[in-house]
Motif scaffolding. Structure first.
Motif, PDB file in Angstrom:
ATOM      1  N   GLN A 116       0.823  -1.203   0.000  1.00  0.00           N
ATOM      2  CA  GLN A 116       0.000   0.000   0.000  1.00  0.00           C
ATOM      3  C   GLN A 116       0.861   1.259   0.000  1.00  0.00           C
ATOM      4  OE1 GLN A 116      -2.436  -0.646   3.482  1.00  0.00           O
ATOM      5  NE2 GLN A 116      -4.082  -1.625   2.301  1.00  0.00           N
ATOM      6  N   ARG A 117       1.938   1.219   0.784  1.00  0.00           N
ATOM      7  CA  ARG A 117       2.841   2.366   0.855  1.00  0.00           C
ATOM      8  C   ARG A 117       3.490   2.601  -0.507  1.00  0.00           C
ATOM      9  NH1 ARG A 117       8.275   2.777   1.579  1.00  0.00           N
ATOM     10  NH2 ARG A 117       9.080   4.668   2.584  1.00  0.00           N
ATOM     11  N   GLN A 118       3.914   1.521  -1.169  1.00  0.00           N
ATOM     12  CA  GLN A 118       4.550   1.664  -2.468  1.00  0.00           C
ATOM     13  C   GLN A 118       3.572   2.182  -3.516  1.00  0.00           C
ATOM     14  OE1 GLN A 118       7.880   1.319  -2.919  1.00  0.00           O
ATOM     15  NE2 GLN A 118       7.411   2.254  -4.906  1.00  0.00           N
ATOM     16  N   ARG A 119       2.342   1.704  -3.446  1.00  0.00           N
ATOM     17  CA  ARG A 119       1.315   2.194  -4.370  1.00  0.00           C
ATOM     18  C   ARG A 119       1.052   3.680  -4.160  1.00  0.00           C
ATOM     19  NH1 ARG A 119      -3.184  -2.725  -4.042  1.00  0.00           N
ATOM     20  NH2 ARG A 119      -2.054  -4.198  -5.402  1.00  0.00           N
ATOM     21  N   LEU A 120       1.020   4.084  -2.887  1.00  0.00           N
ATOM     22  CA  LEU A 120       0.790   5.495  -2.576  1.00  0.00           C
ATOM     23  C   LEU A 120       1.939   6.349  -3.096  1.00  0.00           C
ATOM     24  CD1 LEU A 120      -0.836   7.713  -1.227  1.00  0.00           C
ATOM     25  CD2 LEU A 120       0.268   7.132   0.951  1.00  0.00           C
ATOM     26  N   ILE A 121       3.165   5.874  -2.925  1.00  0.00           N
ATOM     27  CA  ILE A 121       4.337   6.610  -3.411  1.00  0.00           C
ATOM     28  C   ILE A 121       4.286   6.748  -4.930  1.00  0.00           C
ATOM     29  CG2 ILE A 121       6.839   6.476  -3.727  1.00  0.00           C
ATOM     30  CD1 ILE A 121       7.004   5.225  -0.926  1.00  0.00           C
ATOM     31  N   THR A 122       3.944   5.634  -5.593  1.00  0.00           N
ATOM     32  CA  THR A 122       3.855   5.657  -7.058  1.00  0.00           C
ATOM     33  C   THR A 122       2.784   6.639  -7.524  1.00  0.00           C
ATOM     34  OG1 THR A 122       4.573   3.348  -7.193  1.00  0.00           O
ATOM     35  CG2 THR A 122       3.456   4.266  -9.114  1.00  0.00           C
ATOM     36  N   ALA A 123       1.638   6.608  -6.840  1.00  0.00           N
ATOM     37  CA  ALA A 123       0.541   7.513  -7.210  1.00  0.00           C
ATOM     38  C   ALA A 123       0.923   8.971  -6.969  1.00  0.00           C
ATOM     39  CB  ALA A 123      -0.712   7.157  -6.413  1.00  0.00           C
ATOM     40  N   LEU A 124       1.595   9.234  -5.846  1.00  0.00           N
ATOM     41  CA  LEU A 124       2.004  10.608  -5.536  1.00  0.00           C
ATOM     42  C   LEU A 124       3.050  11.116  -6.527  1.00  0.00           C
ATOM     43  CD1 LEU A 124       2.204  10.436  -1.632  1.00  0.00           C
ATOM     44  CD2 LEU A 124       0.659  11.875  -2.981  1.00  0.00           C
ATOM     45  N   ARG A 125       3.961  10.241  -6.908  1.00  0.00           N
ATOM     46  CA  ARG A 125       4.961  10.635  -7.904  1.00  0.00           C
ATOM     47  C   ARG A 125       4.294  10.975  -9.238  1.00  0.00           C
ATOM     48  NH1 ARG A 125      10.451   9.460  -7.271  1.00  0.00           N
ATOM     49  NH2 ARG A 125      11.029   8.541  -5.257  1.00  0.00           N
ATOM     50  N   ALA A 126       3.317  10.155  -9.632  1.00  0.00           N
ATOM     51  CA  ALA A 126       2.602  10.401 -10.887  1.00  0.00           C
ATOM     52  C   ALA A 126       1.830  11.720 -10.820  1.00  0.00           C
ATOM     53  CB  ALA A 126       1.658   9.243 -11.182  1.00  0.00           C
ATOM     54  N   ARG A 127       1.173  11.982  -9.686  1.00  0.00           N
ATOM     55  CA  ARG A 127       0.436  13.232  -9.520  1.00  0.00           C
ATOM     56  C   ARG A 127       1.382  14.421  -9.544  1.00  0.00           C
ATOM     57  NH1 ARG A 127      -3.115  13.297  -4.332  1.00  0.00           N
ATOM     58  NH2 ARG A 127      -3.639  15.318  -5.234  1.00  0.00           N
ATOM     59  N   ARG A 128       2.506  14.280  -8.857  1.00  0.00           N
ATOM     60  CA  ARG A 128       3.488  15.371  -8.842  1.00  0.00           C
ATOM     61  C   ARG A 128       3.969  15.687 -10.256  1.00  0.00           C
ATOM     62  NH1 ARG A 128       9.085  13.506  -6.975  1.00  0.00           N
ATOM     63  NH2 ARG A 128       8.826  12.607  -9.061  1.00  0.00           N
ATOM     64  N   ASN A 129       4.266  14.651 -11.024  1.00  0.00           N
ATOM     65  CA  ASN A 129       4.732  14.860 -12.396  1.00  0.00           C
ATOM     66  C   ASN A 129       3.647  15.517 -13.258  1.00  0.00           C
ATOM     67  OD1 ASN A 129       7.124  13.658 -11.642  1.00  0.00           O
ATOM     68  ND2 ASN A 129       6.626  11.668 -12.532  1.00  0.00           N
ATOM     69  N   ALA A 130       2.393  15.091 -13.062  1.00  0.00           N
ATOM     70  CA  ALA A 130       1.284  15.657 -13.835  1.00  0.00           C
ATOM     71  C   ALA A 130       1.096  17.134 -13.499  1.00  0.00           C
ATOM     72  CB  ALA A 130      -0.001  14.880 -13.568  1.00  0.00           C
ATOM     73  N   PHE A 131       1.130  17.469 -12.205  1.00  0.00           N
ATOM     74  CA  PHE A 131       0.982  18.858 -11.784  1.00  0.00           C
ATOM     75  C   PHE A 131       2.153  19.706 -12.280  1.00  0.00           C
ATOM     76  CE2 PHE A 131      -1.350  17.078  -7.868  1.00  0.00           C
ATOM     77  CZ  PHE A 131      -2.519  16.977  -8.586  1.00  0.00           C
TER      78      PHE A 131
END
Length: 267
Positions: free
Chosen positions: A32-47
């Protein structure tokens, strides 16, 4: 003696079950932690792409601030999840400083998109920004008033680049001496403004654009150009009184157009 053996076996089974349960829980949390990190990285890149993808000054201060705050939130969460990665703290400091600088420096420079590729890219980015605002509203990260304000500003920008695209095509046609084709594209620009003129915000720009179209139509009739797309016989290097008058009308239209582009719903 057998009773002790049975008790020992039961104890071992209990310990094994406990170990498996704890291991499963730890692994589940790790995933779950790794999924959250991956999702946050993707959101950061999109923003980040949204914040840097537009020409400087194209987005309003409100929309730029929204993106910087989203980037700051992502970086804060990533810093907590991956404290050993110094890039998160660096990015957090960067976007915090950019947000502060953006609040202090309110740009009044008119930004016009002047080529089809730039317009196409901006249109795609605005669609993504519209989705982001809708997501933030669904998560209750922004209230209804903010949602309507951001949406209104995005719609204005969509209208702006639509008009810019038609104006670009019209000027290209004029340079080629295709006056009726230029009239056609200016007409599309007028139609775009009219469709977004529910509050009569663009009445003056539409009137001035009508004058530009009328001047060009008059010139096309005088030159005997029969259909759109037929090159004009007038050399491009010569400037007639009609050309000067048309340029003056269009300059007035651009000046008025710049005013509503910079207008925010918070004004």
């Amino acid at each position: 003696m057998s009773a002790y053996v049975i008790a020992g076996v039961f104890l071992l089974l209990i310990l094994l079950a406990g170990y498996l349960f704890i291991s499963h829980s730890i692994e589940k949390k790790r995933i779950q932690r790794q999924r959250l990190i991956t999702a946050l990285r993707a959101r950061r890149n999109a923003f980040r792409d949204l914040a840097t993808g537009f020409p400087p000054g194209f987005l309003s201060n409100d929309l730029t601030g929204l993106l910087y705050r989203a980037l700051i939130d992502c970086c804060e969460q990533l810093s907590r999840l991956e404290p050993g990665d110094p890039s998160h703290a660096e990015n957090l400091s960067l976007y915090t400083n950019l947000l502060a600088a953006q609040k202090e420096n309110s740009s009044t420079v008119k930004v016009r998109l002047d080529n089809p590729q730039q317009i196409k890219e901006a249109n795609h980015l605005l669609q993504e920004l519209q989705k982001f605002v809708a997501q933030q509203a669904a998560l209750n990260n922004i209230n209804q008033v903010q949602t309507e304000a951001y949406t209104d500003q995005i719609n204005r920008l969509v209208l702006q680049i639509s008009v810019d695209g038609h104006v670009f095509n019209a000027r290209q046609a004029q340079q080629l001496g295709k006056i009726r084709l230029a009239v056609h594209h200016y007409g599309l620009a007028r139609k775009a403004l009219t469709s977004g003129n529910g509050k009569q915000l663009f009445d003056k720009q539409i009137t001035q654009l009508d004058a530009v179209i009328a001047k060009l139509q008059e010139k096309a009739d005088a030159s005997g150009e029969p259909t759109a797309g037929t090159p004009s016989v007038t050399p491009a290097t010569k400037t007639s009184p009609d050309d000067a008058s048309t340029s003056k009308e269009w300059k007035q239209f651009e000046e008025e157009n710049a005013k509503w582009k910079k207008k925010s719903i918070y004004d």
